[in-house]
Write a protein that holds these residues in place. Sequence first.
Motif, PDB file in Angstrom:
ATOM      1  N   GLY A   1       0.827  -1.194   0.000  1.00 10.73           N
ATOM      2  CA  GLY A   1       0.000   0.000   0.000  1.00 10.73           C
ATOM      3  C   GLY A   1       0.864   1.247   0.000  1.00 10.73           C
ATOM      4  N   VAL A   2       0.304   2.346  -0.461  1.00  8.95           N
ATOM      5  CA  VAL A   2       1.042   3.619  -0.510  1.00  8.95           C
ATOM      6  C   VAL A   2       0.127   4.747  -0.056  1.00  8.95           C
ATOM      7  N   ASP A   3       0.753   5.765   0.513  1.00  8.72           N
ATOM      8  CA  ASP A   3       0.059   7.004   0.912  1.00  8.72           C
ATOM      9  C   ASP A   3      -1.177   6.721   1.766  1.00  8.72           C
ATOM     10  N   GLY A   4      -1.039   5.771   2.673  1.00  6.93           N
ATOM     11  CA  GLY A   4      -2.129   5.473   3.597  1.00  6.93           C
ATOM     12  C   GLY A   4      -3.189   4.532   3.052  1.00  6.93           C
ATOM     13  N   ARG A   5      -3.082   4.157   1.795  1.00  9.75           N
ATOM     14  CA  ARG A   5      -4.041   3.216   1.217  1.00  9.75           C
ATOM     15  C   ARG A   5      -3.543   1.790   1.446  1.00  9.75           C
ATOM     16  N   PRO A   6      -4.465   0.850   1.655  1.00  8.19           N
ATOM     17  CA  PRO A   6      -4.056  -0.528   1.960  1.00  8.19           C
ATOM     18  C   PRO A   6      -3.483  -1.231   0.737  1.00  8.19           C
ATOM     19  N   PRO A   7      -2.758  -2.334   0.940  1.00  5.04           N
ATOM     20  CA  PRO A   7      -2.254  -3.097  -0.199  1.00  5.04           C
ATOM     21  C   PRO A   7      -3.404  -3.659  -1.029  1.00  5.04           C
ATOM     22  N   LEU A   8      -3.164  -3.765  -2.336  1.00  7.10           N
ATOM     23  CA  LEU A   8      -4.176  -4.299  -3.236  1.00  7.10           C
ATOM     24  C   LEU A   8      -4.373  -5.803  -3.049  1.00  7.10           C
ATOM     25  N   LEU A   9      -3.289  -6.505  -2.745  1.00  9.08           N
ATOM     26  CA  LEU A   9      -3.340  -7.958  -2.663  1.00  9.08           C
ATOM     27  C   LEU A   9      -3.117  -8.428  -1.238  1.00  9.08           C
ATOM     28  N   ASN A  10      -3.812  -9.492  -0.863  1.00  9.51           N
ATOM     29  CA  ASN A  10      -3.554 -10.084   0.444  1.00  9.51           C
ATOM     30  C   ASN A  10      -2.394 -11.074   0.324  1.00  9.51           C
ATOM     31  N   PRO A  11      -1.823 -11.495   1.442  1.00 10.94           N
ATOM     32  CA  PRO A  11      -0.641 -12.366   1.378  1.00 10.94           C
ATOM     33  C   PRO A  11      -0.871 -13.669   0.614  1.00 10.94           C
ATOM     34  N   ASP A  12      -2.066 -14.253   0.702  1.00 14.92           N
ATOM     35  CA  ASP A  12      -2.319 -15.486  -0.034  1.00 14.92           C
ATOM     36  C   ASP A  12      -2.264 -15.258  -1.540  1.00 14.92           C
ATOM     37  N   THR A  13      -2.800 -14.140  -1.995  1.00 17.22           N
ATOM     38  CA  THR A  13      -2.773 -13.844  -3.427  1.00 17.22           C
ATOM     39  C   THR A  13      -1.351 -13.562  -3.886  1.00 17.22           C
ATOM     40  N   VAL A  14      -0.599 -12.801  -3.092  1.00 19.09           N
ATOM     41  CA  VAL A  14       0.809 -12.568  -3.414  1.00 19.09           C
ATOM     42  C   VAL A  14       1.541 -13.900  -3.516  1.00 19.09           C
ATOM     43  N   GLY A  15       1.274 -14.806  -2.572  1.00 18.87           N
ATOM     44  CA  GLY A  15       1.927 -16.109  -2.590  1.00 18.87           C
ATOM     45  C   GLY A  15       1.589 -16.912  -3.828  1.00 18.87           C
ATOM     46  N   GLU A  16       0.321 -16.897  -4.240  1.00 23.68           N
ATOM     47  CA  GLU A  16      -0.112 -17.638  -5.426  1.00 23.68           C
ATOM     48  C   GLU A  16       0.528 -17.091  -6.691  1.00 23.68           C
ATOM     49  N   PHE A  17       0.517 -15.768  -6.848  1.00 29.23           N
ATOM     50  CA  PHE A  17       0.995 -15.171  -8.091  1.00 29.23           C
ATOM     51  C   PHE A  17       2.511 -15.042  -8.153  1.00 29.23           C
ATOM     52  N   SER A  18       3.194 -15.192  -7.020  1.00 24.63           N
ATOM     53  CA  SER A  18       4.661 -15.141  -7.030  1.00 24.63           C
ATOM     54  C   SER A  18       5.294 -16.525  -6.993  1.00 24.63           C
ATOM     55  N   MET A  19       4.479 -17.582  -6.977  1.00 20.04           N
ATOM     56  CA  MET A  19       4.985 -18.954  -6.930  1.00 20.04           C
ATOM     57  C   MET A  19       5.562 -19.359  -8.286  1.00 20.04           C
ATOM     58  N   LEU A  20       6.716 -19.986  -8.274  1.00 23.29           N
ATOM     59  CA  LEU A  20       7.346 -20.455  -9.507  1.00 23.29           C
ATOM     60  C   LEU A  20       6.447 -21.458 -10.220  1.00 23.29           C
ATOM     61  N   HIS A  21       6.277 -21.252 -11.523  1.00 28.05           N
ATOM     62  CA  HIS A  21       5.470 -22.155 -12.340  1.00 28.05           C
ATOM     63  C   HIS A  21       6.229 -22.680 -13.556  1.00 28.05           C
ATOM     64  N   SER A  22       6.916 -21.804 -14.262  1.00 26.57           N
ATOM     65  CA  SER A  22       7.580 -22.180 -15.518  1.00 26.57           C
ATOM     66  C   SER A  22       9.050 -21.831 -15.423  1.00 26.57           C
ATOM     67  N   THR A  23       9.889 -22.866 -15.274  1.00 24.54           N
ATOM     68  CA  THR A  23      11.323 -22.660 -15.114  1.00 24.54           C
ATOM     69  C   THR A  23      12.088 -23.558 -16.075  1.00 24.54           C
ATOM     70  N   GLY A  24      13.386 -23.309 -16.175  1.00 24.86           N
ATOM     71  CA  GLY A  24      14.180 -24.023 -17.166  1.00 24.86           C
ATOM     72  C   GLY A  24      14.132 -23.284 -18.481  1.00 24.86           C
ATOM     73  N   ALA A  25      14.435 -23.953 -19.564  1.00 23.46           N
ATOM     74  CA  ALA A  25      14.559 -23.288 -20.855  1.00 23.46           C
ATOM     75  C   ALA A  25      13.196 -22.871 -21.405  1.00 23.46           C
ATOM     76  N   ASP A  26      13.063 -21.597 -21.701  1.00 21.27           N
ATOM     77  CA  ASP A  26      11.907 -21.015 -22.377  1.00 21.27           C
ATOM     78  C   ASP A  26      12.088 -21.252 -23.881  1.00 21.27           C
ATOM     79  N   LEU A  27      11.063 -21.758 -24.567  1.00 22.73           N
ATOM     80  CA  LEU A  27      11.188 -22.038 -25.993  1.00 22.73           C
ATOM     81  C   LEU A  27      11.463 -20.786 -26.820  1.00 22.73           C
ATOM     82  N   VAL A  28      11.075 -19.623 -26.302  1.00 25.28           N
ATOM     83  CA  VAL A  28      11.311 -18.367 -27.006  1.00 25.28           C
ATOM     84  C   VAL A  28      12.553 -17.661 -26.477  1.00 25.28           C
ATOM     85  N   ARG A  29      12.652 -17.493 -25.190  1.00 26.41           N
ATOM     86  CA  ARG A  29      13.705 -16.660 -24.596  1.00 26.41           C
ATOM     87  C   ARG A  29      14.915 -17.458 -24.124  1.00 26.41           C
ATOM     88  N   GLY A  30      14.861 -18.775 -24.164  1.00 23.66           N
ATOM     89  CA  GLY A  30      15.971 -19.575 -23.677  1.00 23.66           C
ATOM     90  C   GLY A  30      16.080 -19.502 -22.170  1.00 23.66           C
TER      91      GLY A  30
END
Length: 382
Positions: free
Chosen positions: A279-308
Amino acid sequence: MSRMDVHGTVADGFEQVREAYAAVVAEQDGRAGSQLAVYAHGRRVVDLWAGDEVSCDTLTGVYSSTKGAATLVAALLVQEGVLDLDEPVARHWPEFAAAGKERITLRDVLTHRSGVIGVDGGLPAADLADDAVIARRLAGQRPYWRPGSAYGYGGFVAFAMVNEVIRRVTGQSLQQVYDERIRTPYGLDLYLGLPAAEEERFRPIQWWTATPEQEAAFWSNLPGLHSILGIGYGLNSTPPLDQAAFANTPAVRANGQASAGGVGSARGLAGLYAAAVWGVDGRPPLLNPDTVGEFSMLHSTGADLVRGEQGNYAVGFQAKGLRYAFLSANAFGHDGSAGSEAFADPRTGIAFGYTRRRFGFGWSYPEHDRLAAAVHSAVTAS
């Protein structure tokens, strides 16, 4: 003022960040201009800029750093139960089921595992300015690999699919939700759809500088235009996409194309991630810790077919804990091909934003490592 001058402020204890930024500016000769902003636990502690025609208020194209803002919209709607990551996209967008895509989920799209990274024959620049047009073209496209079997980055089209799902479910575009729920209430200088009144603050992106010999050697070593890499970066159209012209096209920034059409400043990028987690300037964070945890969890690792080896993804976000080893495992964010960078590290409290107006030769930005390391050192020492 001199092109080499560094302007702005840093909080006590962040003097080393100013020194690191000044060294970067001196090496670049300052001509293209850049900005650096950092929040620590929701408080802005670094606000710096340098270069010709650049001030704290300058806006420029941030390319795929746009995906961070677009992902935050998706995360907010998932948090509220409006979207389900594991529902098939075709449940809300029936046309998408064509050509073997009926089982592709929103999670597959956000983790770059859908195989839908472009279209046969390419998308002309005018089509790439508009998510709705992109979505219509993608609906009938067969995936370029079996969905879920691998991952590869769809640089200019991935979030047109996310946008279409949001439009079908909510009746609003991703850009409308972002502006109403995120940008306006949090006062973020980061736009997915630049208003005409803000056009005077926009400064165009510039292509890199290189000798003809350097250019020839670089392009001779790249995969073909119709390779997986070429398709992922929109190069398989006729003519191939001019990436510098893309962000400088009025329709792209007016529409705020959700994969790469965002316009903003370093303050806007850093503020986005600060708002998401702390959150900024007194406003609360947009995401709760569970959502941050879900969206920051590793899903696709190793060689990317496009980016290597450059690719590593959480949900929608790049996995910044793998990009910068000094950050925590769940650090997340997104960079952009002209050199912007932005991320949050929930453990250390860092929200980082950086913009630059000139492409680095070969899309190389070594200053990211130096600036991120200086910020991390200052935050963890304070």
